[in-house]
Design an enzyme around this catalytic site. Structure first.
Site, PDB file in Angstrom:
ATOM      1  N   HIS A 146       0.448  -1.157  11.117  1.00 55.73           N
ATOM      2  CA  HIS A 146       0.324  -1.543   9.715  1.00 55.73           C
ATOM      3  C   HIS A 146       1.582  -2.296   9.282  1.00 55.73           C
ATOM      4  CE1 HIS A 146      -2.928   1.634   8.466  1.00 55.73           C
ATOM      5  NE2 HIS A 146      -3.242   0.984   9.572  1.00 55.73           N
ATOM      6  N   GLU A 148       3.700  -1.823   6.899  1.00 61.07           N
ATOM      7  CA  GLU A 148       4.877  -1.004   6.620  1.00 61.07           C
ATOM      8  C   GLU A 148       5.575  -0.581   7.918  1.00 61.07           C
ATOM      9  OE1 GLU A 148       1.639   0.489   3.695  1.00 61.07           O
ATOM     10  OE2 GLU A 148       1.744  -0.600   5.591  1.00 61.07           O
ATOM     11  N   CYS A 176      -0.777   4.124   3.245  1.00 55.52           N
ATOM     12  CA  CYS A 176      -1.675   5.199   3.655  1.00 55.52           C
ATOM     13  C   CYS A 176      -0.842   6.411   4.079  1.00 55.52           C
ATOM     14  CB  CYS A 176      -2.561   4.731   4.801  1.00 55.52           C
ATOM     15  SG  CYS A 176      -1.647   4.437   6.344  1.00 55.52           S
ATOM     16  N   CYS A 179       1.593   5.643   7.031  1.00 55.72           N
ATOM     17  CA  CYS A 179       2.751   4.840   6.652  1.00 55.72           C
ATOM     18  C   CYS A 179       3.715   5.629   5.772  1.00 55.72           C
ATOM     19  CB  CYS A 179       2.297   3.563   5.956  1.00 55.72           C
ATOM     20  SG  CYS A 179       1.422   2.430   7.060  1.00 55.72           S
TER      21      CYS A 179
END
Length: 437
Positions: A146, A148, A176, A179
């Site tokens: 992701h 992040e 999420c 993360c």
């Protein structure tokens, strides 16, 4: 499947009628992102003199119009959550917050052109961006990739530390659970996000992990920074994907774009920063590195030394990889000439011929590091041929032992003054092409 069927029913309520345009024009939702989509659609209508029902903005707006017709007095459906305006943050939004979120949006654009869900992130320390990342789980075959996480990895490499205290992470979509966990492990102090995610958001929408008293680290979080712009980018992406899937009669599965698309996006972003678009070309046959402008005019030419084992991409081959790459990280910009590096960290030593005599077999890495990453999945990226995971650098080498000939263990060696000049000239993500000829 139920969600797709529901969206199809809503879509048919509009597209099966004769007043699609009127329905779109009558949309009353007071949301800046919706108004922006509507303006995009109108711009195309005026430009082309007609508009197709399959136009991505028309589809998205038609869905919104149908949603208002079906649920006039109810809450907006979750399908349109990217367009939902985030809650008003408790703290005032600063000019720096706006500036850094725009940098995160630029990272999201890289994700979009690579066929990924457009989410981008940057990590800031002492007012400077030290880590950048964008969504790439599809292209990397990595469910943890992701935006992040990629920004945290990049920052960790730059800071040579897995802890990032005092930092702020800017991301275009609410993080999420995964993360948020990574953010807490990295000891990030503050998280600023754009659009809320009512389905998986873990910073207040579904759950607020940062406020969980039983956890041992708590980051301050603030949402709603450029929320409409961040949400509109997501909405346009999914609208375009739905339109293409409907026209082609195919599934919504996407594959990563080819490297030329990604490299073109890099060039556009470089230009948007007001920097001169440049690229690097390395000839293995001639043992030459050329710095080129965007018209292939040579700006600088340097001698180099590549792998003694010749060209090759396989892990453990000690060969120099070919093909399209980018400068993934710049390391050592604050170090003196001939500074010694080990595992990408400055040791505090300054190389001298006398020091070299104490370790005559050592592969010295000096002055600066330009860490390369492959841009061609299956050839020099991912799997057993990943340039970045092979730790392929452009780096300085002892000047007294430098030869313009294949002598390295796989990296590209340069004279130290040449490397510093090149390092200062190129920004991160500069395209690098390594050719055998």
């Amino acid at each position: 499947m139920q969600k797709a069927a529901k969206m199809d029913r809503q879509f048919n309520l509009i597209t099966s009628s004769q007043d699609t345009c009127q329905a779109i024009m009558a949309i009353s939702k007071p949301d800046a992102a919706v108004l922006q989509l509507k303006q995009y659609w109108l711009d195309d209508l005026h430009k082309n003199g007609t508009v197709l029902l399959t136009h991505p903005y028309a589809i998205d707006l038609a869905l919104l119009a149908a949603n208002q017709r079906v649920a006039r007095n109810s809450r907006q459906h979750p399908e349109f959550s990217p367009l939902e305006q985030s809650k008003t943050p408790m703290n005032p939004i600063s000019d720096d917050d706006i500036r850094h979120m725009r940098a995160a949006i630029e990272q999201a654009e890289l994700a979009r052109v690579a066929g990924e869900v457009p989410v981008g992130a940057v990590l800031v320390m002492d007012g400077e961006i030290v880590g950048r990342g964008y969504n790439q789980p599809i292209s990397a075959n990595d469910p943890t990739a992701h935006a992040e996480v990629m920004a945290l990895r990049d920052a960790g490499l730059h800071q040579t530390n897995y802890r990032l205290p005092g930092s702020t992470l800017y991301v275009t979509l609410e993080p999420c659970v995964m993360c948020c966990g990574a953010i807490m492990h990295a000891r990030v102090e503050r998280v600023v996000f754009g659009a809320r995610d009512p389905k998986t958001g873990a910073a207040g929408s579904v759950i607020d992990l940062f406020a969980e008293a039983r956890l041992n680290h708590h980051a301050e979080s603030m949402g709603g920074v450029l929320a409409e712009e961040c949400g509109a980018m997501l909405s346009r992406f999914f609208a375009d994907r739905r339109a293409k899937a409907k026209l082609a009669g195919c599934s919504e599965e996407r594959t990563a774009s080819s490297s030329p698309v990604l490299l073109d996006a890099v060039r556009k972003l470089t230009t948007s920063y007001g920097l001169r678009a440049m690229k690097i070309r390395i000839s293995l046959a001639k043992q030459i590195l050329e710095l080129l402008d965007d018209n292939d005019a040579v700006l600088r030419r340097y001698p180099v030394s590549t792998a003694a084992n010749g060209p090759g991409e396989t892990t453990g081959s000690f060969q120099t990889p070919r093909g399209q790459h980018i400068v993934r990280a710049k390391i050592g910009g604050d170090q003196p000439l001939n500074a010694v590096f080990k595992a990408r960290r400055a040791t505090g030593e300054i190389y001298t011929p006398e020091l070299g005599e104490t370790q005559p077999e050592r592969d010295w890495i000096l002055s600066r590091i330009l860490w390369l990453s492959g841009a061609e999945p299956g050839f020099n990226r991912l799997g057993n041929c990943d340039t970045m995971r092979r730790y392929i650098y452009i780096h300085g080498t002892p000047d007294e032992g430098f030869e313009q000939a294949p002598r390295s263990h796989g990296c590209i060696r340069m004279r130290n003054t040449d490397l510093v000049e090149l390092f200062d000239a190129v920004p991160p993500y500069t395209p690098v092409e390594i050719v055998a000829a």
